[in-house]
Design a protein around this motif. Structure first.
Motif, mmCIF file in Angstrom:
data_model
loop_
_atom_site.group_PDB
_atom_site.id
_atom_site.type_symbol
_atom_site.label_atom_id
_atom_site.label_comp_id
_atom_site.label_asym_id
_atom_site.label_seq_id
_atom_site.Cartn_x
_atom_site.Cartn_y
_atom_site.Cartn_z
ATOM 1 N N SER A 242 12.520 2.172 -12.810
ATOM 2 C CA SER A 242 11.568 3.195 -13.238
ATOM 3 C C SER A 242 10.196 2.841 -12.691
ATOM 4 C CB SER A 242 11.499 3.277 -14.768
ATOM 5 O OG SER A 242 10.445 4.146 -15.175
ATOM 6 N N THR A 243 9.413 3.864 -12.374
ATOM 7 C CA THR A 243 8.043 3.627 -11.906
ATOM 8 C C THR A 243 7.012 4.084 -12.930
ATOM 9 O OG1 THR A 243 8.025 5.765 -10.774
ATOM 10 C CG2 THR A 243 8.706 3.833 -9.486
ATOM 11 N N GLY A 244 7.464 4.490 -14.106
ATOM 12 C CA GLY A 244 6.529 4.972 -15.122
ATOM 13 C C GLY A 244 6.931 4.581 -16.528
ATOM 14 N N ALA A 245 7.379 3.346 -16.705
ATOM 15 C CA ALA A 245 7.826 2.887 -18.018
ATOM 16 C C ALA A 245 6.628 2.605 -18.925
ATOM 17 C CB ALA A 245 8.676 1.632 -17.878
ATOM 18 N N SER A 246 6.819 2.810 -20.229
ATOM 19 C CA SER A 246 5.790 2.508 -21.228
ATOM 20 C C SER A 246 6.376 1.602 -22.295
ATOM 21 C CB SER A 246 5.286 3.793 -21.892
ATOM 22 O OG SER A 246 4.628 4.620 -20.954
ATOM 23 N N VAL A 247 5.617 0.567 -22.654
ATOM 24 C CA VAL A 247 6.039 -0.325 -23.736
ATOM 25 C C VAL A 247 4.846 -0.612 -24.627
ATOM 26 C CG1 VAL A 247 7.972 -1.436 -22.561
ATOM 27 C CG2 VAL A 247 5.661 -2.329 -22.239
ATOM 28 N N THR A 248 5.079 -0.675 -25.924
ATOM 29 C CA THR A 248 4.049 -1.076 -26.868
ATOM 30 C C THR A 248 4.394 -2.462 -27.366
ATOM 31 O OG1 THR A 248 3.629 1.191 -27.551
ATOM 32 C CG2 THR A 248 2.873 -0.555 -29.022
ATOM 33 N N ALA A 249 3.526 -3.410 -27.065
ATOM 34 C CA ALA A 249 3.812 -4.815 -27.350
ATOM 35 C C ALA A 249 2.917 -5.333 -28.452
ATOM 36 C CB ALA A 249 3.630 -5.646 -26.092
ATOM 37 N N MET B 41 4.231 1.314 -16.138
ATOM 38 C CA MET B 41 4.736 0.032 -15.653
ATOM 39 C C MET B 41 5.922 0.229 -14.710
ATOM 40 S SD MET B 41 2.930 -2.378 -17.239
ATOM 41 C CE MET B 41 3.896 -3.866 -17.551
ATOM 42 N N LEU B 42 6.060 -0.703 -13.764
ATOM 43 C CA LEU B 42 7.266 -0.748 -12.944
ATOM 44 C C LEU B 42 8.355 -1.455 -13.742
ATOM 45 C CD1 LEU B 42 5.753 -1.867 -9.505
ATOM 46 C CD2 LEU B 42 6.317 0.462 -10.258
ATOM 47 N N GLU B 43 9.514 -0.848 -13.812
ATOM 48 C CA GLU B 43 10.645 -1.449 -14.512
ATOM 49 C C GLU B 43 11.678 -1.870 -13.480
ATOM 50 O OE1 GLU B 43 13.556 -0.493 -18.361
ATOM 51 O OE2 GLU B 43 12.417 1.116 -17.393
ATOM 52 N N THR B 44 12.264 -3.042 -13.686
ATOM 53 C CA THR B 44 13.227 -3.578 -12.729
ATOM 54 C C THR B 44 14.348 -4.317 -13.449
ATOM 55 O OG1 THR B 44 13.524 -5.141 -10.899
ATOM 56 C CG2 THR B 44 11.770 -5.637 -12.469
ATOM 57 N N ASN B 45 15.488 -4.412 -12.786
ATOM 58 C CA ASN B 45 16.587 -5.205 -13.334
ATOM 59 C C ASN B 45 16.623 -6.614 -12.748
ATOM 60 O OD1 ASN B 45 17.546 -4.683 -10.764
ATOM 61 N ND2 ASN B 45 19.184 -3.304 -11.429
ATOM 62 N N ALA B 46 15.536 -7.023 -12.069
ATOM 63 C CA ALA B 46 15.420 -8.413 -11.636
ATOM 64 C C ALA B 46 15.346 -9.306 -12.864
ATOM 65 C CB ALA B 46 14.180 -8.591 -10.760
ATOM 66 N N ASP B 47 15.956 -10.478 -12.780
ATOM 67 C CA ASP B 47 16.086 -11.349 -13.939
ATOM 68 C C ASP B 47 14.827 -12.197 -14.118
ATOM 69 O OD1 ASP B 47 17.116 -12.584 -16.140
ATOM 70 O OD2 ASP B 47 18.494 -13.883 -15.040
ATOM 71 N N VAL B 48 13.742 -11.575 -14.563
ATOM 72 C CA VAL B 48 12.478 -12.259 -14.820
ATOM 73 C C VAL B 48 12.656 -13.207 -16.001
ATOM 74 C CG1 VAL B 48 10.068 -11.934 -15.503
ATOM 75 C CG2 VAL B 48 11.134 -10.371 -13.856
ATOM 76 N N GLN B 49 12.064 -14.403 -15.873
ATOM 77 C CA GLN B 49 12.269 -15.446 -16.868
ATOM 78 C C GLN B 49 10.956 -15.954 -17.443
ATOM 79 O OE1 GLN B 49 15.378 -17.027 -17.867
ATOM 80 N NE2 GLN B 49 16.204 -15.138 -16.985
ATOM 81 N N ALA B 50 11.060 -16.806 -18.453
ATOM 82 C CA ALA B 50 9.881 -17.428 -19.052
ATOM 83 C C ALA B 50 9.110 -18.206 -18.001
ATOM 84 C CB ALA B 50 10.308 -18.368 -20.180
ATOM 85 N N GLY B 51 7.805 -18.031 -17.975
ATOM 86 C CA GLY B 51 6.959 -18.692 -17.003
ATOM 87 C C GLY B 51 6.630 -17.848 -15.795
ATOM 88 N N THR C 123 0.816 -1.218 0.000
ATOM 89 C CA THR C 123 0.000 0.000 0.000
ATOM 90 C C THR C 123 0.849 1.267 0.000
ATOM 91 O OG1 THR C 123 -0.134 -0.070 2.431
ATOM 92 C CG2 THR C 123 -1.915 -1.132 1.177
ATOM 93 N N ASP C 124 2.161 1.115 0.171
ATOM 94 C CA ASP C 124 3.043 2.279 0.286
ATOM 95 C C ASP C 124 3.659 2.712 -1.039
ATOM 96 O OD1 ASP C 124 2.605 2.144 3.037
ATOM 97 O OD2 ASP C 124 4.306 0.785 3.313
ATOM 98 N N GLY C 125 3.719 1.801 -2.010
ATOM 99 C CA GLY C 125 4.363 2.132 -3.271
ATOM 100 C C GLY C 125 5.864 1.945 -3.199
ATOM 101 N N VAL C 126 6.500 2.012 -4.349
ATOM 102 C CA VAL C 126 7.952 1.876 -4.438
ATOM 103 C C VAL C 126 8.516 3.053 -5.213
ATOM 104 C CG1 VAL C 126 8.069 -0.633 -4.260
ATOM 105 C CG2 VAL C 126 7.668 0.431 -6.486
ATOM 106 N N ALA D 232 13.068 -5.941 -16.866
ATOM 107 C CA ALA D 232 11.739 -6.530 -16.760
ATOM 108 C C ALA D 232 10.704 -5.480 -16.399
ATOM 109 C CB ALA D 232 11.741 -7.645 -15.713
ATOM 110 N N TYR D 233 9.420 -5.838 -16.609
ATOM 111 C CA TYR D 233 8.307 -4.924 -16.384
ATOM 112 C C TYR D 233 7.215 -5.606 -15.587
ATOM 113 C CZ TYR D 233 10.643 -2.195 -19.965
ATOM 114 O OH TYR D 233 11.573 -1.484 -20.665
ATOM 115 N N ALA D 234 6.593 -4.841 -14.702
ATOM 116 C CA ALA D 234 5.508 -5.369 -13.875
ATOM 117 C C ALA D 234 4.366 -4.363 -13.838
ATOM 118 C CB ALA D 234 6.006 -5.651 -12.464
ATOM 119 N N ILE D 235 3.134 -4.883 -13.844
ATOM 120 C CA ILE D 235 1.955 -4.043 -13.699
ATOM 121 C C ILE D 235 1.816 -3.678 -12.226
ATOM 122 C CG2 ILE D 235 -0.563 -3.953 -13.925
ATOM 123 C CD1 ILE D 235 -0.254 -6.157 -16.081
ATOM 124 N N PRO D 236 1.683 -2.401 -11.872
ATOM 125 C CA PRO D 236 1.510 -2.031 -10.464
ATOM 126 C C PRO D 236 0.321 -2.757 -9.846
ATOM 127 C CG PRO D 236 1.938 -0.082 -11.797
ATOM 128 C CD PRO D 236 1.726 -1.216 -12.756
#
Length: 424
Positions: free
Chosen positions: A224-231, A245-255, A194-197, A283-287
């Motif tokens: 980044s807390t405001g990334a935009s991507v067109t997929a 979108m939230l952008e991160t350098n965490a190594d998100v993988q397939a699955g 509830t606090d945000g990042v 990587a990107y995550a939906i808030p």
């Protein structure tokens, strides 16, 4: 074209694709790139190839991990169709979680589920992740994880208990779906933040990396807390922009698609949605606040211009872009997806039918694999993307006109009654 280092959708599938597969494993969302992705009557394909906008933009691919299909069973014959599929074996998804990931802890596994789906065509399969919102079995995930599914099986990571699931509703434009586990009760739920990042915040991405059925965790920071991507879909169709979108350098993988992005306090700040296919992790995550708002809208039972309640309209065809003269299809050679060449492609402009589901509207009209759809619902069809676009807003039970050209060049027309999608 090399796609190394480009983020991709984070769910994994095995199935078929009417385009030549990339030469390396890919990440994906949970549907076939353009084939089963367009099986639904609506614009059902989740995004993949993309051009980003803004300082934190990127080129994105759907998470296409064609892992466990039957090697060598493709159509690589010289049949003139230009579609030599290998039942998914050519993709060989990454079986593992990447160099920076490790097994998820018990705390990171609490409220997280593994999602496996089957697709109506070519015995396709897909894998992703989800998060439990209610003890009675409502689960939040990406739309692209369950899109096009004929059935959904969900396994609670902490207990191994398995359930069947159905889609309550979805928001394709924002890539969010809410599903219901059949007969579930007493489930542990995730704890939303509830606090945000902010930029620099420590985060951990957890998910079903590689579709192996084991949760892994990859640490990183918010970049980044405001990334935009067109997929777009894997073949470049069905463009869709995801903003904020939230952008991160965490190594998100397939699955990992649909899995939680945790903050340092173990609260969920986002839904893992897309990640890099090589090079520096990106990587990107939906808030989570946005996703939960969509889930509440779905629970209300009132659809909007983006939120659909219940099943989508269903035509029952698997389609791809009609190849131009001189295009080749590719068959499986047991693993790399570049085996026997198929024949030259058809020259009729439209969307070429690669599969027809028995008992569905298209089959009842007489369409067969190899036919080319040229008109649908009053709209000319020149590509696979046009099929979904022509049926935006259509509902199960609607009557639509369809025109197609058979493989011998004969033109046909029919009025069909759209069915309801099997699951999503």
């Amino acid at each position: 074209m090399s796609t190394a280092g480009k983020p991709v959708r984070a769910s994994e599938t095995s199935g078929t694709s009417p385009v030549a597969p990339p030469r390396r494993s890919r990440l994906r969302r949970g549907t076939l790139a353009l084939a089963a992705a367009l099986a639904l009557g609506l614009a059902a394909a989740g995004p993949a190839l993309a051009t980003g906008t803004g300082p934190h933009s990127a080129t994105v691919r759907d998470w296409q991990g064609w892992s466990t299909a039957q090697a060598g069973s493709g159509y690589g014959s010289d049949d003139g169709s230009g579609y030599g599929w290998g039942d998914g074996s050519g993709y060989g998804s990454a079986q593992g979680s990447g160099p920076t990931a490790q097994a998820a802890t018990a705390a990171e596994s609490a409220g997280v589920v593994l999602i496996d789906t089957t697709l109506p065509y070519q015995n396709g399969q897909a894998a992703g992740t989800g998060m439990v919102l209610t003890s009675g079995g409502q689960v939040l995930t990406n739309y692209h994880v369950v899109h096009g599914a004929g059935s959904i099986r969900v396994t609670v990571a902490a207990t191994g208990q398995t359930y069947r699931a159905t889609v309550i509703g979805s928001d394709e434009a924002h890539d969010v779906a809410l599903i219901q586990l059949t007969g579930a009760s007493g489930l542990t739920t995730i704890k939303p933040d509830t606090d945000g990042v902010s930029v620099g915040s420590q985060v951990t991405a957890v998910g079903n990396a590689g579709g192996t059925g084991t949760l892994t965790a990859a640490a990183g920071q918010i970049t980044s807390t405001g990334a935009s991507v067109t997929a777009r879909s894997e073949d470049g169709t069905s463009p869709e922009t995801l903003d904020g979108m939230l952008e991160t350098n965490a190594d998100v993988q397939a699955g990992d698609s649909g899995g939680p992005l945790f903050d340092a306090q173990g609260e969920v700040v986002g839904i893992d949605t897309a990640g890099s296919s090589g090079g520096t992790p990106d990587a990107y995550a939906i808030p989570i606040t946005r996703a939960l708002s969509i889930a509440d809208q779905i629970r209300s039972g009132h659809g909007t211009s983006t939120v659909r309640i219940g099943p989508a309209a269903f035509l029952g065809v698997e389609v791809g872009n009609s190849p131009s003269s001189g295009d080749y299809g590719y068959g499986s050679d047991g693993g790399d997806g570049y085996g026997a060449y198929g024949g030259y492609g058809a020259t009729t402009p439209g969307a070429q039918v690669s599969g027809v589901l028995s008992g569905a509207a298209a089959a009842d009209a007489g369409l067969q694999a190899g036919d080319v759809i040229t008109s649908l619902n009053g709209h000319p069809i020149t590509s696979a993307d046009d099929v979904s676009a022509a049926l935006v807003g259509a509902n199960p039970g609607d009557h639509v006109d369809i025109a197609w050209t058979s493989q011998d060049g004969t033109q046909h027309t029919s009025t069909v009654t759209l069915g309801a999608s099997p699951v999503a």
